[in-house]
Design a protein around this motif. Sequence first.
Motif, mmCIF file in Angstrom:
data_model
loop_
_atom_site.group_PDB
_atom_site.id
_atom_site.type_symbol
_atom_site.label_atom_id
_atom_site.label_comp_id
_atom_site.label_asym_id
_atom_site.label_seq_id
_atom_site.Cartn_x
_atom_site.Cartn_y
_atom_site.Cartn_z
ATOM 1 N N LYS A 65 0.615 -1.320 -0.553
ATOM 2 C CA LYS A 65 -0.126 -0.237 0.050
ATOM 3 C C LYS A 65 0.948 1.415 -0.006
ATOM 4 N N GLN A 66 2.503 0.915 0.815
ATOM 5 C CA GLN A 66 3.165 2.560 0.651
ATOM 6 C C GLN A 66 3.658 2.537 -0.768
ATOM 7 N N ARG A 67 4.006 1.222 -0.924
ATOM 8 C CA ARG A 67 4.552 1.235 -2.753
ATOM 9 C C ARG A 67 3.276 2.164 -3.827
ATOM 10 N N ARG A 68 1.991 1.920 -3.810
ATOM 11 C CA ARG A 68 1.135 2.125 -4.331
ATOM 12 C C ARG A 68 0.889 4.516 -4.478
ATOM 13 N N ILE A 69 0.879 4.828 -2.666
ATOM 14 C CA ILE A 69 1.038 5.912 -2.631
ATOM 15 C C ILE A 69 1.781 6.300 -2.572
ATOM 16 N N VAL A 70 3.373 6.206 -2.794
ATOM 17 C CA VAL A 70 5.098 7.204 -3.016
ATOM 18 C C VAL A 70 4.424 7.018 -5.106
ATOM 19 N N PHE A 71 3.775 5.749 -5.311
ATOM 20 C CA PHE A 71 3.666 5.898 -7.214
ATOM 21 C C PHE A 71 3.141 7.261 -7.305
ATOM 22 N N ALA A 72 1.794 6.777 -6.799
ATOM 23 C CA ALA A 72 0.538 8.366 -7.128
ATOM 24 C C ALA A 72 0.897 9.287 -6.439
ATOM 25 N N ALA A 73 2.126 9.628 -5.480
ATOM 26 C CA ALA A 73 2.951 10.954 -5.360
ATOM 27 C C ALA A 73 3.945 11.085 -6.027
ATOM 28 N N ARG A 74 4.764 10.718 -6.652
ATOM 29 C CA ARG A 74 5.505 10.485 -7.476
ATOM 30 C C ARG A 74 5.069 10.851 -9.071
ATOM 31 N N HIS A 75 3.544 10.325 -9.098
ATOM 32 C CA HIS A 75 3.280 11.076 -10.313
ATOM 33 C C HIS A 75 2.137 12.908 -10.583
ATOM 34 N N TYR A 76 1.844 12.303 -9.514
ATOM 35 C CA TYR A 76 1.458 13.876 -8.613
ATOM 36 C C TYR A 76 2.645 14.962 -9.153
ATOM 37 N N LEU A 77 3.871 14.651 -8.574
ATOM 38 C CA LEU A 77 4.899 15.362 -8.082
ATOM 39 C C LEU A 77 5.334 16.166 -9.936
ATOM 40 N N LEU A 78 4.955 15.255 -10.775
ATOM 41 C CA LEU A 78 5.493 15.317 -11.779
ATOM 42 C C LEU A 78 4.729 16.744 -12.438
ATOM 43 N N ARG A 79 3.667 16.841 -12.109
ATOM 44 C CA ARG A 79 2.588 18.121 -12.652
ATOM 45 C C ARG A 79 3.076 19.332 -12.547
ATOM 46 N N LEU A 80 4.096 19.267 -11.346
ATOM 47 C CA LEU A 80 4.709 20.305 -11.242
ATOM 48 C C LEU A 80 5.603 21.025 -11.297
ATOM 49 N N LYS A 81 5.716 22.743 -11.547
ATOM 50 C CA LYS A 81 7.120 22.821 -12.225
ATOM 51 C C LYS A 81 8.302 22.704 -11.287
ATOM 52 N N GLN A 82 7.963 22.486 -10.035
ATOM 53 C CA GLN A 82 9.546 23.073 -8.935
ATOM 54 C C GLN A 82 8.964 21.718 -7.807
ATOM 55 N N PRO A 83 8.809 20.926 -7.264
ATOM 56 C CA PRO A 83 8.221 20.293 -6.195
ATOM 57 C C PRO A 83 8.692 20.032 -5.353
ATOM 58 N N PRO A 84 7.604 20.613 -4.358
ATOM 59 C CA PRO A 84 8.054 21.856 -3.303
ATOM 60 C C PRO A 84 8.145 20.310 -2.159
ATOM 61 N N PRO A 85 9.093 20.172 -1.032
ATOM 62 C CA PRO A 85 9.248 19.360 0.366
ATOM 63 C C PRO A 85 7.588 18.182 0.254
ATOM 64 N N CYS A 86 7.774 17.275 0.388
ATOM 65 C CA CYS A 86 7.115 15.935 0.994
ATOM 66 C C CYS A 86 6.926 14.941 2.137
ATOM 67 N N ARG A 87 5.645 14.644 2.491
ATOM 68 C CA ARG A 87 5.759 13.841 3.361
ATOM 69 C C ARG A 87 4.551 13.135 3.022
ATOM 70 N N PHE A 88 4.683 12.238 4.206
ATOM 71 C CA PHE A 88 3.662 11.130 3.790
ATOM 72 C C PHE A 88 3.417 10.509 4.986
ATOM 73 N N ASP A 89 1.666 11.418 5.875
ATOM 74 C CA ASP A 89 0.657 10.982 6.974
ATOM 75 C C ASP A 89 -0.456 9.851 6.731
ATOM 76 N N VAL A 90 -0.627 9.811 7.892
ATOM 77 C CA VAL A 90 -1.586 8.691 7.649
ATOM 78 C C VAL A 90 -2.757 9.380 9.307
#
Length: 118
Positions: free
Chosen positions: A75-100
């Motif tokens: 599940k963590q791998r899938r969330i990280v995959f989706a986050a990376r996909h989301y970040l590709l849309r941004l010109k300059q990715p900001p710092p990020c983290r994964f919360d629950v």
Amino acid sequence: MSTRIDGAAAEDRALAYLLRQGLQFVARNYRTPHRGGGEIDLIMRERDGTLVFVEVRQRTHRAFGGAAGSIGWEKQRRIVFAARHYLLRLKQPPPCRFDVVSMENGALQWMRAAFDAG
């Protein structure tokens, strides 16, 4: 259908809580376009600009590790995959983290930096 309704209600509760904590709403239920990808329940932004990818879990009991314990490596791998996909849309990715945000027996717990992308 009731699982979907319960999940949406849990996300609503988590969103309201995070907003009260000062985070800003960015997106909800972000999905990668391809089968086998991932989904992010909530994407929020901290005051300092950090992008927060939030997994919301709700359980009625603590069996099998409870709500937070149900987020295994796959599940963590899938969330990280989706986050990376989301970040590709941004010109300059900001710092990020994964919360629950976990909910059990009515109690809500917010775990900042619950897991890493690596």
